[in-house]
Design a protein around this motif. Structure first.
Motif, PDB file in Angstrom:
ATOM      1  N   ARG A  64       0.865  -1.178   0.087  1.00 42.92           N
ATOM      2  CA  ARG A  64      -0.108   0.003  -0.001  1.00 42.92           C
ATOM      3  C   ARG A  64       1.088   1.249   0.005  1.00 42.92           C
ATOM      4  O   ARG A  64       0.726   2.218  -0.608  1.00 42.92           O
ATOM      5  CB  ARG A  64      -0.977  -0.015   1.080  1.00 42.92           C
ATOM      6  N   PHE A  65       2.051   1.426   0.616  1.00 43.29           N
ATOM      7  CA  PHE A  65       2.759   2.698   0.910  1.00 43.29           C
ATOM      8  C   PHE A  65       4.257   2.775   0.220  1.00 43.29           C
ATOM      9  O   PHE A  65       4.785   3.487   0.559  1.00 43.29           O
ATOM     10  CB  PHE A  65       2.598   2.935   2.344  1.00 43.29           C
TER      11      PHE A  65
ATOM     12  N   LEU B 256       4.772   5.610  -2.027  1.00 40.40           N
ATOM     13  CA  LEU B 256       4.550   6.793  -1.284  1.00 40.40           C
ATOM     14  C   LEU B 256       5.937   7.068  -0.774  1.00 40.40           C
ATOM     15  O   LEU B 256       6.511   8.153  -0.708  1.00 40.40           O
ATOM     16  CB  LEU B 256       3.480   6.849  -0.415  1.00 40.40           C
ATOM     17  N   VAL B 257       6.462   5.892   0.027  1.00 36.87           N
ATOM     18  CA  VAL B 257       7.724   5.849   0.813  1.00 36.87           C
ATOM     19  C   VAL B 257       8.963   6.360  -0.071  1.00 36.87           C
ATOM     20  O   VAL B 257       9.568   7.320   0.079  1.00 36.87           O
ATOM     21  CB  VAL B 257       7.912   4.697   1.640  1.00 36.87           C
ATOM     22  N   HIS B 258       8.860   5.417  -1.215  1.00 35.04           N
ATOM     23  CA  HIS B 258       9.911   5.809  -2.136  1.00 35.04           C
ATOM     24  C   HIS B 258       9.918   7.140  -2.724  1.00 35.04           C
ATOM     25  O   HIS B 258      11.287   7.941  -3.004  1.00 35.04           O
ATOM     26  CB  HIS B 258      10.139   4.506  -3.049  1.00 35.04           C
ATOM     27  N   GLY B 259       8.705   7.327  -3.147  1.00 35.61           N
ATOM     28  CA  GLY B 259       8.851   8.703  -3.986  1.00 35.61           C
ATOM     29  C   GLY B 259       8.969  10.103  -2.963  1.00 35.61           C
ATOM     30  O   GLY B 259       9.781  10.963  -3.257  1.00 35.61           O
ATOM     31  N   LEU B 260       8.631  10.070  -1.629  1.00 33.59           N
ATOM     32  CA  LEU B 260       9.097  11.009  -0.668  1.00 33.59           C
ATOM     33  C   LEU B 260      10.483  11.135  -0.670  1.00 33.59           C
ATOM     34  O   LEU B 260      11.051  11.831  -0.597  1.00 33.59           O
ATOM     35  CB  LEU B 260       8.226  11.155   0.475  1.00 33.59           C
ATOM     36  N   ALA B 261      11.112   9.829  -0.267  1.00 32.28           N
ATOM     37  CA  ALA B 261      12.439   9.714   0.032  1.00 32.28           C
ATOM     38  C   ALA B 261      13.391  10.404  -1.177  1.00 32.28           C
ATOM     39  O   ALA B 261      14.103  10.860  -1.133  1.00 32.28           O
ATOM     40  CB  ALA B 261      13.234   8.430   0.544  1.00 32.28           C
TER      41      ALA B 261
ATOM     42  N   GLN C 227      -3.611   9.549  16.929  1.00 34.35           N
ATOM     43  CA  GLN C 227      -2.941  10.757  16.387  1.00 34.35           C
ATOM     44  C   GLN C 227      -3.025  10.971  14.964  1.00 34.35           C
ATOM     45  O   GLN C 227      -2.678  12.140  14.488  1.00 34.35           O
ATOM     46  CB  GLN C 227      -1.360  10.519  16.780  1.00 34.35           C
ATOM     47  N   GLY C 228      -3.891  10.185  13.980  1.00 36.25           N
ATOM     48  CA  GLY C 228      -3.950  10.510  12.732  1.00 36.25           C
ATOM     49  C   GLY C 228      -3.808   9.152  11.941  1.00 36.25           C
ATOM     50  O   GLY C 228      -3.513   8.195  12.432  1.00 36.25           O
ATOM     51  N   PRO C 229      -4.003   9.319  10.686  1.00 37.75           N
ATOM     52  CA  PRO C 229      -4.101   8.237   9.685  1.00 37.75           C
ATOM     53  C   PRO C 229      -2.759   7.750   9.597  1.00 37.75           C
ATOM     54  O   PRO C 229      -1.660   8.293   9.806  1.00 37.75           O
ATOM     55  CB  PRO C 229      -4.532   8.699   8.257  1.00 37.75           C
ATOM     56  N   LEU C 230      -2.451   6.183   9.410  1.00 40.93           N
ATOM     57  CA  LEU C 230      -1.321   5.715   9.288  1.00 40.93           C
ATOM     58  C   LEU C 230      -0.704   6.218   8.014  1.00 40.93           C
ATOM     59  O   LEU C 230       0.624   6.340   8.083  1.00 40.93           O
ATOM     60  CB  LEU C 230      -1.666   4.074   9.079  1.00 40.93           C
TER      61      LEU C 230
END
Length: 193
Positions: free
Chosen positions: A32-33, A36-41, A73-76
């Motif tokens: 799922r993520f 996202l993780v790779h793109g942000l990094a 605290q908020g969404p995963l």
């Protein structure tokens, strides 16, 4: 500050499964993520290999300390993005500081500017990918296809007022990427999201 939404059932269940040590949960979370993780990094570091290493670090951290995520605290998704950003900025700082120590070009101020610019770009990317599809679609039409609000309205089959509203709100959200840092404060990973 606005009231936080109740954590989604999926977020709570995922955190519980990870806490129990279910390897399948980590695989599902990765599916799922990971992009996202790779793109942000990659956005922060500008280096594919370094982004790969940060991606591995993020998922290793999640696997080793799933209790560090608090669904209240908020969404995963936001927590994963914040963790990614923090680790990527730490790596960028370490790499750039080492380069400065070895006599590389630049100054501490250049390093801070580079970290700040990378943080703003990563936040803007995250905001765009997280915004509701109608807003993102309107922005993509206007930006990538060079459409004005009238053309965007016609393309999407909505009123011109609705097209203007979507574009204005979308642009306000993207502009908020610059507003996340307190004025005058040194940019740091803890203040970046």
């Amino acid at each position: 500050m606005a009231k936080k939404d109740a954590p989604s059932r999926w977020d709570r269940t995922m955190q519980q499964r990870l806490t129990r040590g279910e390897a399948a949960a980590l695989g599902e979370l990765y599916d799922r993520f990971a992009s996202l993780v790779h793109g942000l990094a990659l956005r922060v570091l500008g280096d594919e290999g370094a982004a790969d290493r940060v991606t591995r670090e993020v998922f290793a951290h999640i696997w080793e300390t799933p209790e560090s995520y608090d669904p209240a605290q908020g969404p995963l998704r936001s927590w994963v993005a914040t963790l990614t950003h923090r680790l990527a900025v730490q790596r960028l700082r370490a790499t750039e500081t080492a380069a400065l120590t070895r006599g590389g070009r630049g100054t501490r101020e250049d390093l801070e500017r580079k970290v700040r610019d990378a943080s703003v770009a990563a936040r803007a990317d995250y905001i765009v990918t997280s915004m509701p599809v109608p807003l993102r679609t309107a922005l993509e039409r206007a930006y990538f296809q060079r459409r004005d609000y009238r053309q965007t309205a016609a393309d999407l089959g909505i009123t011109e007022d609705e097209a203007r509203r979507r574009l204005r709100l979308g642009l306000q959200l993207v502009a908020s990427a610059h507003e996340s840092e307190p004025a005058g404060a040194p940019p740091g990973p803890e203040a970046a999201w």
